[in-house]
Write an enzyme that holds these catalytic residues in place. Structure first.
Site, PDB file in Angstrom:
ATOM      1  CG  ASP A  39      43.560  36.078  45.354  1.00 58.28           C
ATOM      2  OD1 ASP A  39      43.129  36.822  46.257  1.00 58.28           O
ATOM      3  OD2 ASP A  39      44.257  36.479  44.410  1.00 58.28           O
ATOM      4  CE  LYS A 100      44.506  39.740  45.681  1.00 60.98           C
ATOM      5  NZ  LYS A 100      44.765  39.339  44.280  1.00 60.98           N
ATOM      6  CB  CYS A 133      47.726  36.697  43.291  1.00 62.54           C
ATOM      7  SG  CYS A 133      46.457  37.232  42.102  1.00 62.54           S
TER       8      CYS A 133
END
Length: 209
Positions: A39, A100, A133
């Site tokens: 990310d 995602k 994450c």
């Protein structure tokens, strides 16, 4: 004085005598390791502490992985809202990032399938955010029997306390904490590889370059 080493037996030992020794299973190798880039997106990275250093180190990890043929995968969290992977990272990644909605990358079945197909047993994590994450991915990977490594200078959070406690929590469950430079040398393994010069140049880089 007594010669404890007759005929210089110690001196005459060559490196080839170590060929039969076991390579530590705790060390990453190109054949069993993947780099997972989490990310590194436009809107997310803007608020992260030490963002310039983090992006620099992620970029160096990707460059080293490309040179040493390390398996790679990357993700984007809700890209419709948070934007694409930043250009400096995206231009170096061969495969398109997996989008995602879950915080853990392990919920992307395609990533685990890619790792299984490639015989991956160790995963190095980098990206953001450390306490969300990255942390959840690390814990899920361990639950799925992967050895997990985190480059501590290539992950970050908006707040220092979240970053620090994420590292403590990950280490407490068996995640191996390491650094970008250590990773690059570990992947390279030997100074007589043709790729070593490139790795050495990556190590010698400075953030201002």
């Amino acid at each position: 004085m007594t010669n404890d080493y007759p005929n210089n037996s110690i001196v005459n030992v060559t490196c080839s005598s170590t060929d039969s020794l076991l390579h530590s299973p705790m060390l990453m190798q190109s054949k069993d390791t993947a780099l997972l880039i989490i990310d590194v997106q436009e809107r997310l990275i803007q608020a992260v502490d030490d963002q310039k250093q983090i992006v620099w180190n992620i970029r160096r990890l990707i460059d080293a992985a490309n040179v040493l043929c390390i398996e790679m995968a990357s993700t984007e969290q809700y890209p419709q809202r948070l934007g694409d992977t930043i250009e400096k990272i995206e231009e170096r990644i061969v495969h398109k990032p997996f989008p995602k909605m879950s915080f853990s990358c392990v919920r992307c079945a395609e990533i685990l399938q890619q790792f299984r197909d490639s015989g991956i047993s160790k995963v190095l994590l980098c990206g953001i955010e450390a306490h969300v994450c990255v942390l959840q991915t690390a814990l899920d990977l361990i639950s799925n029997d992967y050895q997990v490594f985190v480059a501590v200078d290539a992950i970050g959070s908006r707040r220092r306390i979240d970053y620090e406690f994420a590292l403590r929590r990950m280490e407490s469950v068996g995640v191996t904490l390491t650094t970008t430079e250590s990773v690059m040398f570990e992947w390279c393994n030997r100074a007589d590889r043709v790729e070593f010069k490139t790795i050495s140049n990556l190590v010698k880089e400075s953030l201002s370059e």
